[in-house]
Design a protein around this motif. Sequence first.
Motif, PDB file in Angstrom:
ATOM      1  N   GLU A 122       0.841  -1.208   0.000  1.00  0.00           N
ATOM      2  CA  GLU A 122       0.000   0.000   0.000  1.00  0.00           C
ATOM      3  C   GLU A 122       0.873   1.255   0.000  1.00  0.00           C
ATOM      4  O   GLU A 122       0.605   2.212  -0.730  1.00  0.00           O
ATOM      5  CB  GLU A 122      -0.943  -0.011   1.206  1.00  0.00           C
ATOM      6  CG  GLU A 122      -1.856   1.175   1.295  1.00  0.00           C
ATOM      7  CD  GLU A 122      -2.913   1.233   0.200  1.00  0.00           C
ATOM      8  OE1 GLU A 122      -3.441   2.344  -0.020  1.00  0.00           O
ATOM      9  OE2 GLU A 122      -3.213   0.211  -0.438  1.00  0.00           O
ATOM     10  N   MET A 123       1.930   1.246   0.810  1.00  0.00           N
ATOM     11  CA  MET A 123       2.827   2.404   0.849  1.00  0.00           C
ATOM     12  C   MET A 123       3.541   2.581  -0.487  1.00  0.00           C
ATOM     13  O   MET A 123       3.720   3.713  -0.955  1.00  0.00           O
ATOM     14  CB  MET A 123       3.827   2.255   2.002  1.00  0.00           C
ATOM     15  CG  MET A 123       3.176   2.458   3.371  1.00  0.00           C
ATOM     16  SD  MET A 123       4.276   2.125   4.778  1.00  0.00           S
ATOM     17  CE  MET A 123       5.616   3.255   4.485  1.00  0.00           C
ATOM     18  N   GLU A 124       3.937   1.482  -1.120  1.00  0.00           N
ATOM     19  CA  GLU A 124       4.597   1.552  -2.426  1.00  0.00           C
ATOM     20  C   GLU A 124       3.640   2.109  -3.485  1.00  0.00           C
ATOM     21  O   GLU A 124       4.035   2.931  -4.310  1.00  0.00           O
ATOM     22  CB  GLU A 124       5.104   0.173  -2.867  1.00  0.00           C
ATOM     23  CG  GLU A 124       6.206  -0.416  -2.007  1.00  0.00           C
ATOM     24  CD  GLU A 124       7.575   0.215  -2.180  1.00  0.00           C
ATOM     25  OE1 GLU A 124       7.754   1.107  -3.041  1.00  0.00           O
ATOM     26  OE2 GLU A 124       8.486  -0.181  -1.432  1.00  0.00           O
ATOM     27  N   LEU A 125       2.379   1.657  -3.452  1.00  0.00           N
ATOM     28  CA  LEU A 125       1.390   2.173  -4.402  1.00  0.00           C
ATOM     29  C   LEU A 125       1.188   3.672  -4.232  1.00  0.00           C
ATOM     30  O   LEU A 125       1.103   4.420  -5.203  1.00  0.00           O
ATOM     31  CB  LEU A 125       0.055   1.455  -4.231  1.00  0.00           C
ATOM     32  CG  LEU A 125      -0.029   0.037  -4.788  1.00  0.00           C
ATOM     33  CD1 LEU A 125      -1.323  -0.638  -4.341  1.00  0.00           C
ATOM     34  CD2 LEU A 125       0.069   0.063  -6.306  1.00  0.00           C
ATOM     35  N   ARG A 126       1.112   4.106  -2.988  1.00  0.00           N
ATOM     36  CA  ARG A 126       0.925   5.537  -2.721  1.00  0.00           C
ATOM     37  C   ARG A 126       2.129   6.348  -3.180  1.00  0.00           C
ATOM     38  O   ARG A 126       1.982   7.431  -3.734  1.00  0.00           O
ATOM     39  CB  ARG A 126       0.648   5.763  -1.235  1.00  0.00           C
ATOM     40  CG  ARG A 126      -0.703   5.218  -0.831  1.00  0.00           C
ATOM     41  CD  ARG A 126      -0.898   5.263   0.659  1.00  0.00           C
ATOM     42  NE  ARG A 126      -2.133   4.588   1.007  1.00  0.00           N
ATOM     43  CZ  ARG A 126      -2.911   4.942   2.010  1.00  0.00           C
ATOM     44  NH1 ARG A 126      -2.572   5.962   2.783  1.00  0.00           N
ATOM     45  NH2 ARG A 126      -4.009   4.280   2.263  1.00  0.00           N
ATOM     46  N   LEU A 127       3.328   5.807  -2.947  1.00  0.00           N
ATOM     47  CA  LEU A 127       4.534   6.496  -3.402  1.00  0.00           C
ATOM     48  C   LEU A 127       4.551   6.573  -4.927  1.00  0.00           C
ATOM     49  O   LEU A 127       4.870   7.620  -5.497  1.00  0.00           O
ATOM     50  CB  LEU A 127       5.788   5.782  -2.885  1.00  0.00           C
ATOM     51  CG  LEU A 127       7.125   6.376  -3.341  1.00  0.00           C
ATOM     52  CD1 LEU A 127       7.273   7.823  -2.881  1.00  0.00           C
ATOM     53  CD2 LEU A 127       8.274   5.512  -2.848  1.00  0.00           C
ATOM     54  N   ALA A 128       4.187   5.487  -5.592  1.00  0.00           N
ATOM     55  CA  ALA A 128       4.146   5.484  -7.060  1.00  0.00           C
ATOM     56  C   ALA A 128       3.132   6.502  -7.568  1.00  0.00           C
ATOM     57  O   ALA A 128       3.385   7.205  -8.552  1.00  0.00           O
ATOM     58  CB  ALA A 128       3.814   4.085  -7.573  1.00  0.00           C
ATOM     59  N   ALA A 129       1.984   6.599  -6.908  1.00  0.00           N
ATOM     60  CA  ALA A 129       0.962   7.567  -7.317  1.00  0.00           C
ATOM     61  C   ALA A 129       1.480   8.996  -7.147  1.00  0.00           C
ATOM     62  O   ALA A 129       1.295   9.843  -8.033  1.00  0.00           O
ATOM     63  CB  ALA A 129      -0.323   7.361  -6.523  1.00  0.00           C
ATOM     64  N   LEU A 130       2.129   9.273  -6.009  1.00  0.00           N
ATOM     65  CA  LEU A 130       2.687  10.615  -5.786  1.00  0.00           C
ATOM     66  C   LEU A 130       3.768  10.942  -6.817  1.00  0.00           C
ATOM     67  O   LEU A 130       3.825  12.052  -7.333  1.00  0.00           O
ATOM     68  CB  LEU A 130       3.270  10.720  -4.371  1.00  0.00           C
ATOM     69  CG  LEU A 130       2.272  10.798  -3.228  1.00  0.00           C
ATOM     70  CD1 LEU A 130       2.993  10.744  -1.888  1.00  0.00           C
ATOM     71  CD2 LEU A 130       1.441  12.062  -3.333  1.00  0.00           C
ATOM     72  N   THR A 131       4.612   9.970  -7.102  1.00  0.00           N
ATOM     73  CA  THR A 131       5.669  10.161  -8.090  1.00  0.00           C
ATOM     74  C   THR A 131       5.065  10.431  -9.463  1.00  0.00           C
ATOM     75  O   THR A 131       5.515  11.318 -10.195  1.00  0.00           O
ATOM     76  CB  THR A 131       6.600   8.938  -8.125  1.00  0.00           C
ATOM     77  OG1 THR A 131       7.133   8.730  -6.813  1.00  0.00           O
ATOM     78  CG2 THR A 131       7.734   9.111  -9.118  1.00  0.00           C
ATOM     79  N   SER A 132       4.036   9.675  -9.802  1.00  0.00           N
ATOM     80  CA  SER A 132       3.359   9.850 -11.090  1.00  0.00           C
ATOM     81  C   SER A 132       2.701  11.230 -11.181  1.00  0.00           C
ATOM     82  O   SER A 132       2.800  11.908 -12.209  1.00  0.00           O
ATOM     83  CB  SER A 132       2.309   8.756 -11.283  1.00  0.00           C
ATOM     84  OG  SER A 132       1.633   8.921 -12.496  1.00  0.00           O
ATOM     85  N   LEU A 133       2.046  11.658 -10.128  1.00  0.00           N
ATOM     86  CA  LEU A 133       1.431  12.992 -10.110  1.00  0.00           C
ATOM     87  C   LEU A 133       2.480  14.088 -10.285  1.00  0.00           C
ATOM     88  O   LEU A 133       2.266  15.040 -11.034  1.00  0.00           O
ATOM     89  CB  LEU A 133       0.664  13.212  -8.808  1.00  0.00           C
ATOM     90  CG  LEU A 133      -0.677  12.503  -8.676  1.00  0.00           C
ATOM     91  CD1 LEU A 133      -1.224  12.662  -7.255  1.00  0.00           C
ATOM     92  CD2 LEU A 133      -1.665  13.039  -9.686  1.00  0.00           C
ATOM     93  N   ALA A 134       3.603  13.929  -9.599  1.00  0.00           N
ATOM     94  CA  ALA A 134       4.670  14.923  -9.712  1.00  0.00           C
ATOM     95  C   ALA A 134       5.221  14.955 -11.140  1.00  0.00           C
ATOM     96  O   ALA A 134       5.474  16.031 -11.696  1.00  0.00           O
ATOM     97  CB  ALA A 134       5.782  14.624  -8.711  1.00  0.00           C
ATOM     98  N   GLU A 135       5.396  13.787 -11.741  1.00  0.00           N
ATOM     99  CA  GLU A 135       5.901  13.725 -13.120  1.00  0.00           C
ATOM    100  C   GLU A 135       4.885  14.330 -14.087  1.00  0.00           C
ATOM    101  O   GLU A 135       5.248  15.062 -15.005  1.00  0.00           O
ATOM    102  CB  GLU A 135       6.225  12.284 -13.505  1.00  0.00           C
ATOM    103  CG  GLU A 135       6.725  12.108 -14.918  1.00  0.00           C
ATOM    104  CD  GLU A 135       7.992  12.891 -15.255  1.00  0.00           C
ATOM    105  OE1 GLU A 135       8.223  13.104 -16.461  1.00  0.00           O
ATOM    106  OE2 GLU A 135       8.737  13.312 -14.344  1.00  0.00           O
ATOM    107  N   ASN A 136       3.602  14.035 -13.890  1.00  0.00           N
ATOM    108  CA  ASN A 136       2.561  14.625 -14.747  1.00  0.00           C
ATOM    109  C   ASN A 136       2.544  16.146 -14.620  1.00  0.00           C
ATOM    110  O   ASN A 136       2.399  16.848 -15.617  1.00  0.00           O
ATOM    111  CB  ASN A 136       1.183  14.049 -14.411  1.00  0.00           C
ATOM    112  CG  ASN A 136       1.018  12.628 -14.894  1.00  0.00           C
ATOM    113  OD1 ASN A 136       1.762  12.166 -15.748  1.00  0.00           O
ATOM    114  ND2 ASN A 136       0.039  11.929 -14.352  1.00  0.00           N
TER     115      ASN A 136
END
Length: 190
Positions: A154-168
């Motif tokens: 769950e923490m990895e998914l949230r980190l990936a989502a935050l990283t993706s949002l920042a990249e977008n």
Amino acid sequence: MTQTITETGRLSALQRYNILDTPVDGTFERMTAMAAKVFNMPIAIISLVDEDRIWFKSRHGLEANQIDRNPGLCASAILSDEVYIVEDARRDPRTLANPLVAGEFGLQFYAAAPLITHDGHKLGTFCIIDRKPRYLTEAQKLILQDMAAIVMDEMELRLAALTSLAENARQTAEALRRVAELEKQLATKS
């Protein structure tokens, strides 16, 4: 020196997840409530071991939201790759002087599976606690490890989502900058 480098890397990894001091979260709350039921334990905690404190992302059966890192058992548990177990803290030499054992709290049983990142850093634990001696079967140890792995997923998914949002956001800003440049070039040609 290696221990300091390792601890520095671990703390850096913990910061990368941007989870410390975040609000109560339903997913993690359900996990600790489920652990308390599955193991028939009064207390279940998802802990994160910071530089000088152990912060509880989720806690079932406990009011405190953090304790000092020393003498916290979670700080010892992250040194292990396996489930860290204290079956009877009043008889275990590792915990005899611990104020959580000797003091008013009366901790007697503690079991924790480390929260391990994909790159091997141990951020904290998924732990269960009782005020009476207990033991875990091998199957129960595996369940606790699985619960810790689910929390890390769950923490990895949230980190990936935050990283993706920042990249977008970065790509959008870059596209807007290019559009503004093109508009400026077109305006100067007219």
